[in-house]
Write a protein that holds these residues in place. Structure first.
Motif, mmCIF file in Angstrom:
data_model
loop_
_atom_site.group_PDB
_atom_site.id
_atom_site.type_symbol
_atom_site.label_atom_id
_atom_site.label_comp_id
_atom_site.label_asym_id
_atom_site.label_seq_id
_atom_site.Cartn_x
_atom_site.Cartn_y
_atom_site.Cartn_z
ATOM 1 N N ILE A 184 0.944 -1.071 -0.135
ATOM 2 C CA ILE A 184 -0.092 -0.038 -0.028
ATOM 3 C C ILE A 184 0.962 1.209 0.023
ATOM 4 N N ALA A 185 2.083 1.363 0.944
ATOM 5 C CA ALA A 185 2.753 2.588 0.852
ATOM 6 C C ALA A 185 3.576 2.536 -0.500
ATOM 7 N N VAL A 186 3.974 1.621 -1.139
ATOM 8 C CA VAL A 186 4.620 1.678 -2.291
ATOM 9 C C VAL A 186 3.705 2.326 -3.429
ATOM 10 N N VAL A 187 2.350 1.893 -3.750
ATOM 11 C CA VAL A 187 1.479 2.537 -4.407
ATOM 12 C C VAL A 187 0.836 4.066 -4.184
ATOM 13 N N VAL A 188 0.605 4.233 -2.929
ATOM 14 C CA VAL A 188 0.359 5.422 -2.519
ATOM 15 C C VAL A 188 1.536 6.499 -2.730
ATOM 16 N N ALA A 189 2.848 6.115 -2.330
ATOM 17 C CA ALA A 189 3.738 7.108 -2.654
ATOM 18 C C ALA A 189 4.192 7.074 -4.161
ATOM 19 N N SER A 190 3.936 6.214 -4.869
ATOM 20 C CA SER A 190 3.982 6.353 -6.323
ATOM 21 C C SER A 190 3.095 6.952 -7.091
ATOM 22 N N VAL A 191 1.850 6.948 -6.856
ATOM 23 C CA VAL A 191 0.619 7.748 -7.625
ATOM 24 C C VAL A 191 0.887 8.946 -7.112
ATOM 25 N N TRP A 192 1.066 9.228 -5.882
ATOM 26 C CA TRP A 192 0.881 10.688 -5.257
ATOM 27 C C TRP A 192 2.072 11.370 -4.822
ATOM 28 N N LYS A 202 4.049 13.379 -6.208
ATOM 29 C CA LYS A 202 4.527 15.095 -6.133
ATOM 30 C C LYS A 202 3.315 15.542 -5.289
ATOM 31 N N ALA A 203 2.485 15.157 -5.190
ATOM 32 C CA ALA A 203 1.350 15.505 -4.243
ATOM 33 C C ALA A 203 1.612 15.701 -2.869
ATOM 34 N N LEU A 204 2.421 14.491 -2.344
ATOM 35 C CA LEU A 204 3.004 14.376 -0.926
ATOM 36 C C LEU A 204 4.177 15.014 -0.828
ATOM 37 N N LEU A 218 7.390 14.305 -2.262
ATOM 38 C CA LEU A 218 8.386 13.397 -1.952
ATOM 39 C C LEU A 218 9.517 13.671 -3.062
ATOM 40 N N ALA A 219 10.838 13.982 -2.595
ATOM 41 C CA ALA A 219 11.777 14.486 -3.616
ATOM 42 C C ALA A 219 11.958 12.853 -4.191
ATOM 43 N N TYR A 220 12.437 12.880 -5.550
ATOM 44 C CA TYR A 220 12.900 11.935 -6.439
ATOM 45 C C TYR A 220 13.947 10.911 -5.915
ATOM 46 N N GLU A 221 15.125 11.461 -5.514
ATOM 47 C CA GLU A 221 16.030 10.541 -4.949
ATOM 48 C C GLU A 221 15.551 9.472 -3.696
ATOM 49 N N PRO A 222 14.984 10.353 -2.728
ATOM 50 C CA PRO A 222 14.652 9.620 -1.366
ATOM 51 C C PRO A 222 13.476 8.648 -1.728
ATOM 52 N N TRP A 223 12.549 8.945 -2.702
ATOM 53 C CA TRP A 223 11.307 8.233 -3.070
ATOM 54 C C TRP A 223 12.085 7.019 -3.873
ATOM 55 N N ARG A 224 12.988 7.169 -4.836
ATOM 56 C CA ARG A 224 13.521 5.796 -5.451
ATOM 57 C C ARG A 224 13.861 4.947 -4.364
ATOM 58 N N TRP A 225 14.764 5.424 -3.265
ATOM 59 C CA TRP A 225 15.485 4.556 -2.389
ATOM 60 C C TRP A 225 14.117 3.636 -1.582
ATOM 61 N N THR A 226 13.271 4.557 -1.149
ATOM 62 C CA THR A 226 12.153 3.984 -0.305
ATOM 63 C C THR A 226 11.324 3.084 -1.311
ATOM 64 N N HIS A 227 11.015 3.517 -2.464
ATOM 65 C CA HIS A 227 10.302 2.605 -3.565
ATOM 66 C C HIS A 227 10.953 1.319 -3.486
ATOM 67 N N THR A 228 12.187 1.068 -3.720
ATOM 68 C CA THR A 228 12.974 -0.112 -3.692
ATOM 69 C C THR A 228 12.994 -1.016 -2.699
ATOM 70 N N ALA A 229 13.174 -0.117 -1.331
ATOM 71 C CA ALA A 229 13.241 -1.018 0.028
ATOM 72 C C ALA A 229 11.801 -1.428 0.091
ATOM 73 N N LEU A 230 10.624 -0.542 0.002
ATOM 74 C CA LEU A 230 9.410 -1.063 0.455
ATOM 75 C C LEU A 230 8.996 -2.233 -0.617
ATOM 76 N N SER A 231 9.159 -2.068 -1.926
ATOM 77 C CA SER A 231 8.980 -3.201 -2.852
ATOM 78 C C SER A 231 9.631 -4.584 -2.361
ATOM 79 N N VAL A 232 10.984 -4.379 -2.154
ATOM 80 C CA VAL A 232 11.591 -5.804 -1.710
ATOM 81 C C VAL A 232 11.064 -6.307 -0.060
ATOM 82 N N ALA A 233 10.480 -5.472 0.669
ATOM 83 C CA ALA A 233 9.886 -5.888 1.818
ATOM 84 C C ALA A 233 8.911 -6.681 1.582
ATOM 85 N N ALA A 234 7.880 -5.954 0.813
ATOM 86 C CA ALA A 234 6.763 -6.414 0.423
ATOM 87 C C ALA A 234 6.788 -7.912 -0.003
#
Length: 444
Positions: free
Chosen positions: A132-140, A142-144, A146-162
């Motif tokens: 859920i966190a991966v999808v919400v952070a990806s779709v929104w 810019k609205a949230l 989130l800067a690009y570089e931190p988002w990429r790290w977070t996106h990868t970490a959360l995806s692997v965790a899922a």
């Protein structure tokens, strides 16, 4: 041309079939051999959706691995869009898994209690929350804010965790995977997905480090844009087709995941392996382009993309650009000029203000070297302006498209809303869908 399109369609169908096979194969394999007794339609449907959802999660890593043979029939921009929207479908599929279990047996809602549930059920809940966190952070994103570089790290970490916690959940439940060979199957799947992640995040960046570039010039353009020129250091560079793009890393290591996608704006015929990217100040990273020091180290992962005339031979071309979407089109025009190509060309270029129009002067210079007709469309024209005003509408296109418009191939690049509107207008004007090519440069 007919053989070319037939080959592209056949290749595309093949890779779509491969996607479905990768998603559904784990489920079908699990049904081979001894299976647990059925517990009703809703229960079994829930289990099927859970396994299919995990298969989709694993394939998501493959979609963004930039394997050229798989992305060429569609264009990597389309693959990334597919990845984004499949992520939403994936979340719906995975959410349906516990919902159907609870509907079938309301007592199972107790498994959502982290203080009383078994460890493997907690793992399932953590996996779902990570997804859920991966999808919400990806779709929104810019609205949230989130800067690009931190988002990429977070996106990868959360995806692997899922994925990891989902595998732990399956291992603990053991429904359909009680036999040793089926547990081994899921471990092979897991290792394959991990290998893809390692290839993307470790092996490819390591190889890029061995092929560095250096910044040799930075030129300011109209409209808050900068043209950054790089030359290879210690290697011959890369070959690209006009209109393609690459991921660019500046001033750091490619292992840091600070790369950004930009189109080439130069002709591929520049000497010494020189590459040029024209970048508009739009975000946190792009606003710093003008301050990049000369001789700064850069790394280029590419080329990628199918937005190029090399794949679409035609008696003439139409180019439609909005804003910085002119960059890949400039690469194509410059390449055609370098070749001495005299085929008829039409450029329709929309911008807000005349004085800020990027590449305005370079386009005028190209007119002398090409059989090029240019139509500028200004949203806020100066008082003396006698050209097209407002937006690129169906009426504007109908006025300027040549009589042989159905034979031309059309290349469209600009903001997503503009691109979609123009695609509709071109269809309404009777242009074949196979002759319209768009570049979706808002990848994330």
């Amino acid at each position: 041309m007919t053989r070319h399109f037939s080959h592209v369609i056949a290749t595309g169908v093949f890779w779509l079939g491969m996607y479905l096979a990768l998603v559904l194969a784990p489920l079908f394999v699990l049904l081979i051999g001894p299976t647990p007794p059925g517990l009703g339609f809703l229960w079994d449907l829930s289990m099927a959706l859970g396994f299919a959802g995990l298969g989709m999660m694993g394939v998501q890593f493959v979609l963004t691995a930039r394997f050229r043979h798989a992305t060429t029939p569609f264009g990597i921009d389309i693959i990334y869009y597919f990845h984004r929207y499949v992520g939403i479908v994936l979340l719906v599929v995975v959410l349906a898994h516990p919902i159907l279990v609870i509907v079938d047996n309301p007592a199972t809602i107790a498994f959502l209690n982290p203080f009383g549930a078994p460890w493997h059920m907690i793992a399932g809940t953590v996996s779902l929350l990570a997804l859920i966190a991966v999808v919400v952070a990806s779709v929104w994103r810019k609205a949230l804010g989130l800067a690009y570089e931190p988002w990429r790290w977070t996106h990868t970490a959360l995806s692997v965790a899922a994925v990891v916690f989902a595998l732990v959940h399956i291992e603990g439940v053991q429904y359909y995977v009680a036999s040793p060979w089926k547990r081994l199957l899921w471990r092979v799947f897991a290792l394959t997905w991990i290998a893809v992640v390692c290839h993307v995040r470790l092996i490819r960046p390591y190889l890029l480090r061995r092929r560095p570039y250096r910044v040799v010039s930075i030129a300011q353009e109209r409209g808050d844009a900068w043209t950054l020129a790089l030359e290879p250091r210690g290697h011959e560079g890369i070959s690209f087709q006009p209109g393609q793009f690459a991921w660019l890393t500046l001033g750091g290591s490619p292992l840091l995941m600070t790369e950004h996608p930009f189109s080439f704006s130069s002709s591929p015929t520049l000497p010494g392996g020189r590459l040029e990217f024209t970048i508009k100040e739009l975000g946190d990273f792009t606003r710093t382009i003008g301050r990049v020091p000369l001789d700064a180290v850069g790394f280029v992962d590419g080329p990628y993309g199918t937005f190029t005339i090399e794949r679409h031979p035609a008696p003439g071309y139409v180019f439609i650009a909005g804003g910085i979407g002119i960059a890949p089109i400039m690469s194509i025009l410059r390449s055609l000029a370098d070749r001495g190509d005299r085929r008829p060309l039409l450029l329709v270029y929309a911008y807000r203000r005349w004085e800020r129009m990027t590449f305005r002067d370079a386009i005028e210079e190209l007119r002398a070297r090409l059989n090029l007709t240019v139509v500028f469309v200004l949203e806020e024209p100066p008082p003396e302006w006698s050209g097209e005003r407002g937006w690129i509408t169906r009426e504007v296109l109908d006025r300027h498209l040549p009589e042989d418009r159905r034979l031309r191939h059309v290349f469209v690049c600009g903001p997503e809303a503009m691109t979609q509107a123009i695609e509709r207008q071109l269809r309404g004007l009777g242009l074949p869908l196979s002759h319209v090519h768009s570049e979706l440069f808002e990848l994330v």
